[in-house]
Each structure stands twice: as structure tokens, then as C-alpha cells.
Write an enzyme that holds these catalytic residues in place. Structure first.
Site, PDB file in Angstrom:
ATOM      1  N   LYS A 167       0.829  -1.213   0.000  1.00 19.61           N
ATOM      2  CA  LYS A 167       0.000   0.000   0.000  1.00 19.61           C
ATOM      3  C   LYS A 167       0.867   1.269   0.000  1.00 19.61           C
ATOM      4  CE  LYS A 167      -2.321  -1.406   3.624  1.00 19.61           C
ATOM      5  NZ  LYS A 167      -1.760  -2.770   3.793  1.00 19.61           N
ATOM      6  N   ASP A 187       9.114  -7.082  -5.440  1.00 19.88           N
ATOM      7  CA  ASP A 187       8.144  -7.586  -4.467  1.00 19.88           C
ATOM      8  C   ASP A 187       7.643  -8.915  -4.998  1.00 19.88           C
ATOM      9  OD1 ASP A 187       5.894  -8.225  -2.955  1.00 19.88           O
ATOM     10  OD2 ASP A 187       5.402  -6.114  -2.598  1.00 19.88           O
ATOM     11  N   ARG A 249      10.817   0.052   8.561  1.00 24.96           N
ATOM     12  CA  ARG A 249      11.222  -0.337   9.917  1.00 24.96           C
ATOM     13  C   ARG A 249      12.744  -0.360  10.003  1.00 24.96           C
ATOM     14  NH1 ARG A 249       7.179   0.956  11.375  1.00 24.96           N
ATOM     15  NH2 ARG A 249       5.596  -0.062  12.638  1.00 24.96           N
ATOM     16  N   ASP A 273      13.751   7.339   8.820  1.00 25.34           N
ATOM     17  CA  ASP A 273      12.705   7.700   9.789  1.00 25.34           C
ATOM     18  C   ASP A 273      12.607   6.685  10.924  1.00 25.34           C
ATOM     19  OD1 ASP A 273      10.373   9.174  10.674  1.00 25.34           O
ATOM     20  OD2 ASP A 273       9.146   7.515   9.930  1.00 25.34           O
ATOM     21  N   GLU A 278      14.423   2.820  19.270  1.00 25.53           N
ATOM     22  CA  GLU A 278      13.694   4.087  19.247  1.00 25.53           C
ATOM     23  C   GLU A 278      13.318   4.488  20.668  1.00 25.53           C
ATOM     24  OE1 GLU A 278      10.439   3.787  16.460  1.00 25.53           O
ATOM     25  OE2 GLU A 278      11.788   3.550  14.770  1.00 25.53           O
ATOM     26  N   HIS A 300      10.818   8.701  13.682  1.00 25.17           N
ATOM     27  CA  HIS A 300       9.616   7.901  13.392  1.00 25.17           C
ATOM     28  C   HIS A 300       8.382   8.795  13.244  1.00 25.17           C
ATOM     29  CE1 HIS A 300       7.767   3.618  13.910  1.00 25.17           C
ATOM     30  NE2 HIS A 300       7.069   4.343  13.058  1.00 25.17           N
ATOM     31  N   LEU A 301       8.458   9.663  12.255  1.00 18.56           N
ATOM     32  CA  LEU A 301       7.371  10.629  12.020  1.00 18.56           C
ATOM     33  C   LEU A 301       6.453  10.224  10.873  1.00 18.56           C
ATOM     34  CD1 LEU A 301       9.153  14.125  12.326  1.00 18.56           C
ATOM     35  CD2 LEU A 301       7.758  12.920  14.012  1.00 18.56           C
ATOM     36  N   ALA A 303       3.940   8.407  10.356  1.00 16.01           N
ATOM     37  CA  ALA A 303       2.478   8.431  10.527  1.00 16.01           C
ATOM     38  C   ALA A 303       2.021   9.640  11.331  1.00 16.01           C
ATOM     39  CB  ALA A 303       2.036   7.151  11.229  1.00 16.01           C
TER      40      ALA A 303
HETATM   41  N1  LIG Z   1       7.304   5.091   9.482  1.00 17.84           N
HETATM   42  C1  LIG Z   1       6.046   4.993   9.765  1.00 17.84           C
HETATM   43  O1  LIG Z   1       5.518   5.757  10.561  1.00 17.84           O
HETATM   44  C2  LIG Z   1       5.213   3.969   9.077  1.00 17.84           C
HETATM   45  C3  LIG Z   1       5.773   2.768   8.722  1.00 17.84           C
HETATM   46  N2  LIG Z   1       5.015   1.807   8.122  1.00 17.84           N
HETATM   47  C4  LIG Z   1       5.686   0.557   7.761  1.00 17.84           C
HETATM   48  O2  LIG Z   1       5.494   0.309   6.396  1.00 17.84           O
HETATM   49  C5  LIG Z   1       5.282  -1.065   6.198  1.00 17.84           C
HETATM   50  C6  LIG Z   1       4.517  -1.278   4.923  1.00 17.84           C
HETATM   51  O3  LIG Z   1       3.196  -0.828   5.060  1.00 17.84           O
HETATM   52  P1  LIG Z   1       2.100  -1.196   3.977  1.00 17.84           P
HETATM   53  O4  LIG Z   1       2.542  -0.765   2.633  1.00 17.84           O
HETATM   54  O5  LIG Z   1       0.847  -0.650   4.473  1.00 17.84           O
HETATM   55  O6  LIG Z   1       2.126  -2.771   4.048  1.00 17.84           O
HETATM   56  P2  LIG Z   1       1.647  -3.788   2.929  1.00 17.84           P
HETATM   57  O7  LIG Z   1       1.446  -5.073   3.617  1.00 17.84           O
HETATM   58  O8  LIG Z   1       0.535  -3.204   2.126  1.00 17.84           O
HETATM   59  O9  LIG Z   1       2.923  -3.914   1.968  1.00 17.84           O
HETATM   60  C7  LIG Z   1       4.077  -4.613   2.282  1.00 17.84           C
HETATM   61  C8  LIG Z   1       4.624  -5.192   0.984  1.00 17.84           C
HETATM   62  O10 LIG Z   1       5.890  -5.779   1.255  1.00 17.84           O
HETATM   63  C9  LIG Z   1       6.006  -6.923   0.431  1.00 17.84           C
HETATM   64  N3  LIG Z   1       7.058  -7.803   0.918  1.00 17.84           N
HETATM   65  C10 LIG Z   1       7.035  -8.635   2.005  1.00 17.84           C
HETATM   66  N4  LIG Z   1       8.212  -9.285   2.100  1.00 17.84           N
HETATM   67  C11 LIG Z   1       8.986  -8.849   1.076  1.00 17.84           C
HETATM   68  C12 LIG Z   1      10.318  -9.152   0.661  1.00 17.84           C
HETATM   69  N5  LIG Z   1      11.088 -10.029   1.313  1.00 17.84           N
HETATM   70  N6  LIG Z   1      10.780  -8.525  -0.434  1.00 17.84           N
HETATM   71  C13 LIG Z   1      10.031  -7.630  -1.106  1.00 17.84           C
HETATM   72  N7  LIG Z   1       8.766  -7.326  -0.767  1.00 17.84           N
HETATM   73  C14 LIG Z   1       8.259  -7.917   0.326  1.00 17.84           C
HETATM   74  C15 LIG Z   1       4.629  -7.533   0.471  1.00 17.84           C
HETATM   75  O11 LIG Z   1       4.389  -8.383  -0.610  1.00 17.84           O
HETATM   76  C16 LIG Z   1       3.739  -6.284   0.421  1.00 17.84           C
HETATM   77  O12 LIG Z   1       3.372  -5.994  -0.916  1.00 17.84           O
HETATM   78  C17 LIG Z   1       4.535  -1.499   7.469  1.00 17.84           C
HETATM   79  O13 LIG Z   1       4.711  -2.849   7.723  1.00 17.84           O
HETATM   80  C18 LIG Z   1       5.147  -0.631   8.520  1.00 17.84           C
HETATM   81  O14 LIG Z   1       6.211  -1.332   9.121  1.00 17.84           O
HETATM   82  C19 LIG Z   1       3.705   2.014   7.834  1.00 17.84           C
HETATM   83  C20 LIG Z   1       3.096   3.194   8.175  1.00 17.84           C
HETATM   84  C21 LIG Z   1       3.809   4.257   8.852  1.00 17.84           C
HETATM   85  O1  LIG Z   2       1.834   2.418  11.365  1.00 13.70           O
HETATM   86  C1  LIG Z   2       3.021   2.114  11.446  1.00 13.70           C
HETATM   87  O2  LIG Z   2       3.491   1.020  11.086  1.00 13.70           O
HETATM   88  C2  LIG Z   2       3.957   3.074  12.013  1.00 13.70           C
HETATM   89  O3  LIG Z   2       5.133   2.813  11.995  1.00 13.70           O
HETATM   90  C3  LIG Z   2       3.461   4.270  12.699  1.00 13.70           C
HETATM   91  O4  LIG Z   2       3.965   4.214  14.005  1.00 13.70           O
HETATM   92  P1  LIG Z   2       3.389   5.178  15.138  1.00 13.70           P
HETATM   93  O5  LIG Z   2       1.951   4.821  15.309  1.00 13.70           O
HETATM   94  O6  LIG Z   2       3.542   6.576  14.644  1.00 13.70           O
HETATM   95  O7  LIG Z   2       4.190   4.888  16.354  1.00 13.70           O
END
Ligand SMILES: NC(=O)C1=CN([C@@H]2O[C@H](COP(=O)(O)OP(=O)(O)OC[C@H]3O[C@@H](n4cnc5c(N)ncnc54)[C@H](O)[C@@H]3O)[C@@H](O)[C@H]2O)C=CC1
Ligand SMILES: O=C(O)C(=O)COP(=O)(O)O
Length: 582
Positions: A167, A187, A249, A273, A278, A300-301, A303
Site C-alpha cells: 500500500k 516484491d 522499519r 525515519d 527508538e 519515526h514521524l 504516521a
Molecule cells: N514510518 C512509519 O511511521 C510507518 C511505517 N510503516 C511501515 O510500512 C510497512 C509497509 O506498510 P504497507 O505498505 O501498508 O504494508 P503492505 O502489507 O501493504 O505492503 C508490504 C509489501 O511488502 C512486500 N514484501 C514482504 N516481504 C517482502 C520481501 N522479502 N521482499 C520484497 N517485498 C516484500 C509484500 O508483498 C507487500 O506488498 C509497514 O509494515 C510498517 O512497518 C507504515 C506506516 C507508517
Molecule cells: O503504522 C506504522 O506502522 C507506524 O510505523 C506508525 O507508528 P506510530 O503509530 O507513529 O508509532
């Protein structure tokens, strides 16, 4: 920061309400939903230490967290009342999900609420690293004018590599294409068609990807397979001018290798980020990285926008309210996905099937012929048949769980509240119940209905309950064994099996009246067509033409007691009586 001392949970008059612990900053919009659902909220935005969480958790029914709280196996094992861990965000790597599953605890998240924020933050880091924005800002603020040292690169016309085209990854791809970048993605689980239609070229391996990219961004979850996905060897395959980004992450890039690659000039820069620690501790590798000249760092901003926080808070609080009411979540991580539309369609049938299960256990447990139904659950085979439109649904998991919940609700300590789509199968295994599901499709349109049959081997006959949902979503029982009924399975019901003779109703009414019991509705259910047609046949049912069921809704100040049920059983012409609370 965690507080130094933690207050014990207050044994207030509110303690009968389900308790929700929120040891992180969660937006007020969701909290308002919890408040209006009359839940007892313990909001501790300053955070809790691991020890504090462990000591507090046993008295809570729901836990709402973000990325700072570690929900470990010991925490989950101590959480004897916990029904749900709600992650106000996407990543659940801070929750021991398999352990939650084994405890029947639902883990929910907000799969969509913050993805725009995370994607926009990635683009912000992309441009910041390309154009040295933070260093420009810092030098000017310290009265330096260093234009010559801060010449950047353009992103337009360059190649962005994306690892993890989910996503967030897909949103980043679309934005990058909007910035005139070419996008390559790796992917193994992504749809080639979706990628193609978005203008993204899928590649098959890191070897194919790394030498091509000017910028690299990772958007995978943190899994065993993605931890240290990029190390020294991988940085060595990239262009020396390449810059890497991480809003997924800490740990997907090996931080030590990244630090070395930056120090040695194997790559040109990074925008980061998320960190393996953390906040990073003093002198640690993540701290060295965060302070590095070639790194643009944020705490970690990803979200942390007003909009995303409102979205995720509302998303998960809605689910918490629903789960604590005994309903279904819309985004359970450890249960099959239920789409909102499917959920709306299934809801009334979930209610119906739970009532059918509960009616089954209570009605037959009191039956005179109980000896035939020894082991009302263990060793029994149940068959749940879906008719009409309902036979076309793809995800019957909530219906299956509703049956298990209904069957055990009157005989389990927690009244079945501990049964859910996560652990329903486990509970059938523990109780030795087999459940088959059948889809009865008809060539002509038929109304949706459900049949529940129960049998044990060849003996004991077969018990049948059938029900349907009316146009206004009320649930009805239409068949109880060989009787055609039409009653709502709600409240306290007396089910009398009797000979339908003149005066019987008045007689039963006067017995109940004498005990101060009000009758709220009454229905006589005669033999159904099938049983009537078979009357007198040799292999027909052992039944007489004037047998009927009298179903009475009862209420009033007084409770129906076991003695009253026995008294009714002793009346002439009454074959059996059961008292059912639904
Ligand atoms: N920094 C932040 O505040 C935020 C961080 N995140 C992180 O972003 C990550 C992704 O979020 P979404 O896109 O919503 O998840 P998602 O589940 O929609 O997408 C993850 C993608 O990674 C792929 N994948 C899994 N293993 C793989 C590998 N070994 N090689 C290549 N691709 C692989 C999956 O097929 C999937 O398409 C979350 O798990 C979260 O850790 C999400 C939101 C905020
Ligand atoms: O939704 C995620 O995976 C995030 O990394 C966001 O983390 P937070 O809720 O801002 O601590």
C-alpha cells in the site's frame, strides 16, 4: 517517557465496565468513540515501562497501542481478560501475534489510515536528501551561508527502486512517477498487472535492481525475511551516487553496514525515519547514523500527521468497541480479512447462527430424551447449511465462529465471550466438535436461510434447527426438529413439547401466572409439512399428528425456576419443557 511510578487500576464503581488501557498518544477522535460506548478508559499518553505494563495488563479487556509499546508473550499470557490488542497504525512487529492467536486475543490494526502520511514522508525524505534541505536550514540558522557546499541532485529523470510494492510502496511509486522518476520495484508477492498499470516495472532480484537505482526505498514489514535484507554486499552493488530511504522499519537495512557504506562513500546519502532502537541510546549505531552528515533523520514521524492520527485512532477504536460488544473486527491481523460490505451482509446471520447454537445447547440439554443426546457437544458432528444468497459468500469464517460461540455460550465461564474468529477452530478441537459447512445453491432465487443439524454416529437421531433473517434484519427460527415455527430467538423462552389439545394454553398460562411469570408472546408450532407427509409411514417419525411445540416468551419480576419447569413437565399432555435464555 514512562512515568516512574504507576498508579494501580482504580477499583471504581466503573469497574464493571470493560476496561481499555492506552499507554500511548492516540488521537482524541477515537477516544470519544470509546467514551460514548461507555468503556472505562485508562489513557496514559506518557507511556508505561515493560514492568508496569506486565503488572497492569491483567485487569484490562482491550489494549490500544502504537509503535512504542512492546506486547510480548509474557504480557499476553498475563492478560487473562484481554480480548483485543489494537494497533493504531500498520506495523505489528511490536506485538507477538502468534502468541496472541494462541490466547484467542484478536490483534487489529488500521491498514489504510496512515499510508498516505507514510508515503508523503518518504517523498519528503527523498527530496530532503536530494537537495540537502536540513543542512541548508541548519547552516542558515547558525548564520552560515554555504551554498557552494550544498549542491544537490534532481530526482526527475532518475530511477527509484522500491522494495515492497504494497500500500505505501505503491503510493510512493505513483508520487515518484508524478515527479518524472522511473520506478523499478522488487516484491515477490506483487501483482504484475497492477504494477504495470501504475507504470512500475517489476524486477526479480536485488541483483537486477540495485545497480540501476539512483534512490532506493523500502516498504516491507519487518519480518525474519526482511531483517538485514540490505547489508554490506548489497550497498556494494549500488551506484556511489545512490541514496537510500527507510520509512518502513529499522533493521531492513543493516544499520552497521549502512554506516560503513556512508563513511566509505559506497553510497551518497540516506533519509531515515525508523531505527532499530527508538529512541537510539547514547553511543549506539542508530544514534551514530542519525547524527551522520550524509543522513537526513526523523524520529519515526511517518504516521505523525493530524489526519493520519485521526484516521488510525477512529479505525481501531471502532473495532475495539465492536469486539467488546461481541462483534467482529474489520481489520484483524490474526483472522481472515472481512471486507466492510461483506461484514454488513453477514452481521444479521452472525446473530442468527449464534442464537441457533445457543438454542441448540440449552434446549437439548434439558430435553427429557437427554440420554439420547449424551455429549451434547463432544463427539458430535454439526452441519451448517447456507441456503439462497448466503450460499454464495466466500468467507464463512464469522458464521462458523458464531456457531461455536453460540454452542458453548451457555456452558463456558465467559459465556462464549472468549470465542472469536481467531480461536473458533481451536475451541472445536478442544471440545471434540466437528463442523461441516454446506452451500445449498438453487437455480431459482431463494431467500437466505441457515440449517443447523447435529448428530452423533447413527444413534441419538438428528437435531435440526432452521432460521432466517427478515427484510428488516430481525432473526427468526423457522424450524425446531419436526415443528414449523416462526419466533424470534430473543430473551427468556419456555419451549413446551405437548399435545395440542383444547385448554392446554390456558392451563399453562395459569401455572405461570401463579408463579408471577408474565407471558410476553406465545406461539404454537405444529408439525412441519415433511413430518405430516410421513405420518403413519413405517419409516416415518415417531410422532403423533397433534404434537406441537408451544413457545412462550416469559418475563416479569420473577425468574423462571427449575421447580417451575419441573411442575410444567408434570402436567398432563406435556411431553417436555426447556427453558432457554437467548
Ligand atoms: N514510518 C512509519 O511511521 C510507518 C511505517 N510503516 C511501515 O510500512 C510497512 C509497509 O506498510 P504497507 O505498505 O501498508 O504494508 P503492505 O502489507 O501493504 O505492503 C508490504 C509489501 O511488502 C512486500 N514484501 C514482504 N516481504 C517482502 C520481501 N522479502 N521482499 C520484497 N517485498 C516484500 C509484500 O508483498 C507487500 O506488498 C509497514 O509494515 C510498517 O512497518 C507504515 C506506516 C507508517
Ligand atoms: O503504522 C506504522 O506502522 C507506524 O510505523 C506508525 O507508528 P506510530 O503509530 O507513529 O508509532
Amino acid at each position: 517517557m514512562a512515568p516512574s511510578a504507576v498508579e494501580p487500576p482504580s477499583p471504581s464503581p466503573a469497574s464493571s465496565r470493560p476496561r481499555v488501557l492506552i499507554p500511548e498518544k492516540v488521537s482524541k477522535e477515537g477516544l470519544a468513540l470509546l467514551n460514548s460506548a461507555n468503556l472505562d478508559i485508562d489513557f496514559r499518553p506518557q507511556g508505561l515501562s515493560a514492568e508496569e505494563l506486565l503488572s497492569l495488563i491483567p485487569s484490562y479487556h482491550a489494549l490500544i497501542i502504537r509503535s512504542e509499546t512492546k506486547v510480548t508473550a509474557p504480557v499476553l499470557s498475563a492478560a487473562s481478560k484481554l480480548k483485543v490488542v489494537a494497533r493504531a497504525g500498520v506495523g505489528v512487529d511490536n506485538i507477538d501475534v502468534p502468541h496472541a492467536t494462541s490466547q484467542g486475543i484478536i490483534v487489529v490494526n488500521s491498514p489504510q489510515g496512515n499510508i498516505a502520511a507514510a508515503a508523503e514522508h518518504t517523498i519528503a525524505l527523498l527530496l530532503s536528501t536530494a537537495r540537502n534541505i536540513p543542512r541548508g536550514d541548519a547552516t542558515l540558522k547558525s548564520s552560515k551561508w554555504e551554498r557552494g557546499k550544498l549542491v544537490g541532485v534532481e530526482v526527475g529523470g532518475k530511477t527509484l527502486g522500491i522494495i515492497g510494492l504494497g500500500k505505501v510502496g505503491m503510493k510512493v511509486a505513483r508520487m515518484a512517477i508524478g515527479l518524472s522518476m522511473s520506478v523499478l520495484a522488487l516484491d515477490p508477492y506483487a501483482s504484475a498487472e497492477v504494477a504495470k498499470s501504475a507504470g512500475v516495472q517489476l524486477v526479480k532480484s536485488l541483483d537486477e535492481l540495485l545497480p540501476e537505482v539512483d534512490f532506493l526505498t523500502v516498504h516491507t514489514p519487518l519480518l525474519a525475511s526482511t531483517l538485514n535484507l540490505l547489508g554490506e554486499g548489497e550497498f556494494g552493488k549500488m551506484k556511489k551516487t545512490a541514496r537510500v530511504l527507510n520509512v518502513a522499519r529499522g533493521g531492513v537495512y543493516n544499520e552497521e553496514a549502512l554506516l560503513k557504506a556512508l563513511d566509505e562513500g559506497a553510497i551518497a546519502g540516506a533519509g531515515i525515519d525508523v531505527w532499530t532502537q527508538e529512541p537510539p541510546t547514547e553511543g549506539s549505531i542508530p544514534q551514530k547514523l542519525a547524527r551522520h552528515d550524509k543522513v537526513v533523520s526523523t524520529p519515526h514521524l511517518g504516521a505523525s500527521t493530524v489526519e493520519a492520527q485521526e484516521n488510525v485512532s477512529v479505525d481501531v477504536c471502532k473495532q475495539v468497541v465492536e469486539i467488546l460488544k461481541g462483534g467482529l473486527p474489520t481489520a484483524a491481523v490474526n483472522a481472515p480479512l472481512i471486507l466492510p460490505e461483506e461484514y454488513r451482509r453477514l452481521q444479521p446471520f452472525v446473530r442468527l447462527i449464534e442464537k441457533m447454537g445457543s438454542l441448540y445447547t440449552q434446549h437439548y440439554a434439558q430435553s427429557r430424551s437427554k440420554q439420547q443426546h449424551q455429549n451434547l457437544l463432544g463427539g458430535r458432528r454439526f452441519e451448517l447449511s447456507y441456503h439462497g444468497e448466503l450460499a454464495n459468500i466466500s468467507n464463512t469464517r464469522p458464521l462458523f465462529a458464531a456457531l461455536v460461540k453460540g454452542l458453548v455460550s451457555s456452558i463456558s465461564d465467559a459465556g462464549g465471550r472468549d470465542v472469536n474468529i481467531v480461536n473458533a477452530t481451536l475451541i472445536t478441537q478442544q471440545r471434540g466438535i466437528a463442523v461441516d459447512e454446506k452451500f445449498i445453491r438453487s437455480p431459482t432465487p431463494t431467500a437466505s436461510a441457515v440449517t443447523l443439524k447435529s448428530s452423533v454416529g447413527e444413534e441419538g437421531g438428528e437435531q435440526v434447527i432452521e432460521g432466517y433473517v427478515s427484510g428488516n434484519n430481525s432473526v427468526f427460527i423457522s424450524k425446531l426438529d419436526k415443528f414449523a415455527a416462526n419466533f424470534r430467538p430473543e430473551g427468556t423462552l419456555l419451549v413446551l413439547h405437548n399435545y395440542d389439545e383444547p385448554g392446554k394454553i390456558g392451563h399453562v398460562g395459569s401455572v405461570l401466572g401463579r408463579h408471577g411469570i408474565n407471558i410476553t408472546f406465545m406461539q404454537v408450532a405444529g408439525l412441519n409439512r415433511e413430518a405430516r407427509d410421513k405420518l403413519g409411514e413405517e419409516d416415518g417419525p415417531v410422532v403423533e399428528a397433534n404434537e406441537a411445540l408451544m413457545i412462550l416468551g416469559v418475563g416479569g419480576q420473577k425468574e423462571v425456576t427449575g421447580e417451575l419447569v419441573e411442575e410444567l413437565k408434570g402436567q398432563e399432555g406435556i411431553l417436555d419443557v426447556s427453558l432457554v435464555r437467548l
